[in-house]
Motif scaffolding. Sequence first.
Motif, PDB file in Angstrom:
ATOM      1  N   SER A 125      22.354   7.594  -9.203  1.00  0.00           N
ATOM      2  CA  SER A 125      22.410   8.858  -8.462  1.00  0.00           C
ATOM      3  C   SER A 125      21.243   9.773  -8.844  1.00  0.00           C
ATOM      4  CB  SER A 125      23.732   9.573  -8.742  1.00  0.00           C
ATOM      5  OG  SER A 125      23.763  10.034 -10.088  1.00  0.00           O
ATOM      6  N   ASP A 126      20.955  10.700  -7.918  1.00  0.00           N
ATOM      7  CA  ASP A 126      19.888  11.681  -8.170  1.00  0.00           C
ATOM      8  C   ASP A 126      20.254  12.612  -9.319  1.00  0.00           C
ATOM      9  OD1 ASP A 126      18.433  10.591  -6.126  1.00  0.00           O
ATOM     10  OD2 ASP A 126      19.063  12.075  -4.619  1.00  0.00           O
ATOM     11  N   ASP A 127      21.545  12.970  -9.405  1.00  0.00           N
ATOM     12  CA  ASP A 127      21.982  13.865 -10.485  1.00  0.00           C
ATOM     13  C   ASP A 127      21.748  13.228 -11.853  1.00  0.00           C
ATOM     14  OD1 ASP A 127      22.713  15.797  -8.755  1.00  0.00           O
ATOM     15  OD2 ASP A 127      24.876  15.374  -8.811  1.00  0.00           O
ATOM     16  N   TYR A 128      22.037  11.933 -11.952  1.00  0.00           N
ATOM     17  CA  TYR A 128      21.841  11.236 -13.227  1.00  0.00           C
ATOM     18  C   TYR A 128      20.362  11.203 -13.595  1.00  0.00           C
ATOM     19  CZ  TYR A 128      22.145   7.748 -16.918  1.00  0.00           C
ATOM     20  OH  TYR A 128      22.052   7.098 -18.125  1.00  0.00           O
ATOM     21  N   GLU A 162      15.790  13.267 -16.830  1.00  0.00           N
ATOM     22  CA  GLU A 162      14.532  14.007 -16.893  1.00  0.00           C
ATOM     23  C   GLU A 162      14.661  15.225 -17.810  1.00  0.00           C
ATOM     24  OE1 GLU A 162      10.553  14.877 -16.132  1.00  0.00           O
ATOM     25  OE2 GLU A 162      11.723  13.067 -15.679  1.00  0.00           O
ATOM     26  N   ARG A 163      15.771  15.947 -17.664  1.00  0.00           N
ATOM     27  CA  ARG A 163      15.995  17.119 -18.523  1.00  0.00           C
ATOM     28  C   ARG A 163      16.094  16.715 -19.987  1.00  0.00           C
ATOM     29  NH1 ARG A 163      21.105  20.194 -16.962  1.00  0.00           N
ATOM     30  NH2 ARG A 163      20.568  21.246 -18.921  1.00  0.00           N
ATOM     31  N   GLN A 223      26.362  14.017 -22.485  1.00  0.00           N
ATOM     32  CA  GLN A 223      26.578  13.950 -21.042  1.00  0.00           C
ATOM     33  C   GLN A 223      26.047  12.639 -20.465  1.00  0.00           C
ATOM     34  OE1 GLN A 223      24.700  17.483 -19.543  1.00  0.00           O
ATOM     35  NE2 GLN A 223      26.409  18.833 -20.112  1.00  0.00           N
ATOM     36  N   ASP A 249      27.136   6.948 -13.136  1.00  0.00           N
ATOM     37  CA  ASP A 249      26.445   6.893 -11.841  1.00  0.00           C
ATOM     38  C   ASP A 249      24.938   6.782 -12.066  1.00  0.00           C
ATOM     39  OD1 ASP A 249      26.579   9.429 -13.009  1.00  0.00           O
ATOM     40  OD2 ASP A 249      26.246  10.448 -11.081  1.00  0.00           O
ATOM     41  N   ARG A 309      28.325   9.551 -18.369  1.00  0.00           N
ATOM     42  CA  ARG A 309      28.067   9.270 -16.945  1.00  0.00           C
ATOM     43  C   ARG A 309      27.937   7.768 -16.699  1.00  0.00           C
ATOM     44  NH1 ARG A 309      25.729  14.082 -14.601  1.00  0.00           N
ATOM     45  NH2 ARG A 309      25.339  12.861 -12.701  1.00  0.00           N
ATOM     46  N   ALA A 369      18.076  13.313 -12.676  1.00  0.00           N
ATOM     47  CA  ALA A 369      17.680  14.672 -13.055  1.00  0.00           C
ATOM     48  C   ALA A 369      18.109  14.977 -14.488  1.00  0.00           C
ATOM     49  CB  ALA A 369      18.280  15.691 -12.090  1.00  0.00           C
ATOM     50  N   LEU A 370      19.308  14.467 -14.861  1.00  0.00           N
ATOM     51  CA  LEU A 370      19.801  14.673 -16.221  1.00  0.00           C
ATOM     52  C   LEU A 370      18.924  13.930 -17.228  1.00  0.00           C
ATOM     53  CD1 LEU A 370      22.072  15.978 -17.891  1.00  0.00           C
ATOM     54  CD2 LEU A 370      23.378  13.858 -17.611  1.00  0.00           C
TER      55      LEU A 370
END
Length: 688
Positions: free
Chosen positions: A114-117, A122-123, A105, A111, A109, A119-120
């Motif tokens: 972005s915040d979503d990236y 971090e996970r 994933q 982006d 990506r 967060a990903l």
Amino acid sequence: MISVEGLRVEFGVKPLFANASFVVNDRDRIALVGKNGAGKSTLLKILCGMQHPTAGTVSVPQETTIGYLPQVMKLTDSTTVREEAQKAFADVARLKERVDLLERQLGERTDYESDDYMALVERYTQEHERYLMMGAESQEAELERTLMGLGFDRTDFDRPTSEFSGGWRMRIELAKILMQKPDVLLLDEPTNHLDIESIQWFEQFLAQSSKAVVLVSHDRAFINNVSNRTLEISCGRIIDYKVKYDEYVVLRKERREQQLRAYENQQKEIADMRQFIERFRYQATKAVQVQQKVKQLEKMVPIEVDEVDNSAMQLKFPPCLRSGDYPVICEEVAKSYRLSPQPLPAREGSGYSQDKSSTEELSTPLPDREGQGGGSASLLVFDHVNMTIKRGEKVAFVGKNGEGKSTLVKCIMGEIPFDGHLKIGHNVQIGYFAQNQAQLLDESLTVFQTIDYVAKGEIRLRINDILGAFMFGGEASDKKVKVLSGGERSRLAMIRLLLEPVNLLILDEPTNHLDMASKDVLKEAIKAFDGTAIIVSHDREFLDGLVSKVYEFGGGKVREHIGGIYDFLRDRSEKIEMRGERIDFVVSKPDSKANPQPVTPQPSASKQNYAEHKEQQKRLRKAERAVEESERKIADMERRLKELDSLLMNPEYASNMELVTEYTTTKAALDEEVERWEKLSEELESLS
């Protein structure tokens, strides 16, 4: 870690135990002891959640993992040894799939801001770190180390589990549990299917583990080397002793003596009360006092005394004919099997068994295993066996399972053909206890009748005492043989053998189904036996002080070692160290304070010498590791100083104070480490 409060278990009118409360803490190594039927296995099942108590609670934190090894379990035969063992890493495999998915994933990506990236990312970081912390990168090495420690060869890893006996498949299950690294290990007779080397490796594994262990075992050496706490189930209660097994034996003896004194005082008090009641029952002037005595009797709680220890009971073999000077002589004895294209015969608990559907006898021995140099697929069990056993000797057959101990016993018994010359001496009467001996008992007889038919002379007056020593006391002596368990039948077959007039005893794993008290009775009987004894066993404590010669089976050879079992283990470890190989086991020295007479026998001189030798070797290896670590640090600092020298020679970095400070501190640390290395080297030299 595990908290038990007010536990009560009932299967009949009388509970197994009641009002039991204790806590299993980190690094506790608890020996769970008690007579057979006291509820040890039941308690393990309750702790792991497989069984529910009648009353009480067992509290286990949600994050705590428990590994449970029962005595008997269902085994699958659809995989290879390696594939079955790798099931221990199922959680790691699932985590690896999640890490790979997150990595894909991230690669898809774009982006990046972005915040979503973020967060990903971090996970992914958290999952990847967790994956590494679970030791995923060293799985294969850990798998090999564990399986080989439990007795498997690398050549066994890709063999189907269906080719192995139940005992070897139980080893695979044990390996899976150990590799899962649970927070609490619950082990029910874990050494039943292990040989001496595997038991010692397992002891070392548990000693180095930071996990909690609760175990049931009748192997006194193993349980004493592992335990630091003892829980005893006795008289329907669980008593907690904060000491290892040997020290518990002493404390238990003292406690029982106190119970006996209290019991005797109570019985005297009861007798006095009853005498008073009977004497003044019909006198009106004493009516009030009589009623008081009656009420006191009704309220009195009887003092229970722990079950009697029968280990000190003496049992002697009946008189027999004197045999010749040399009951057994082997000259160039060999045993080989030729294998058909079908799979190898199953590895049994002791020796390879002949499977007529896949093997045929060889008329001549082959020099190598599995056809190496022999021109056809073959299996050499052993060859060039030369041994002479003198009258009155007690000898042990030891070695890894599957190396031919039971096979040679069968050759001596004349049950299977062999090559070479094997002579049984004059007037030799053999008493043979095989691992399947229990199958030969008459199922229509009771336990008492089975023994009554073979007992002769004065021993007939002591049949009940003998049966009691082997856990057939009371109503158990009236049981039919057909309703007995496998372990009970084995014990009964052992009693029969002890009463037969023989002058050569051959015992194949005689202690597998005996508790410690029964083993003590058997050991003392063999020590007092006038004849000759051959004992196939992995129980070090049972063999210690009993045998004077050890025959080691391994690599197709049989080697003679003069001395006791601990002399053999010491000599063997010295030879391994001389070859520069690593020793993965130790034998701890028993505490002399915890081993007084007559509770348990004092350790033999050979055992003490062996323990002292192992302690010396332990200090030596520790000193060697300290020197190596110091040398590594010195090399690292010297390498860094060279790097700093090169940097400081460059005008660009010449005035860099951080590099200058690092150079100064590293140089000072190097000087200190060199001084430390000199001291460690002197210590190592003094130990060598």
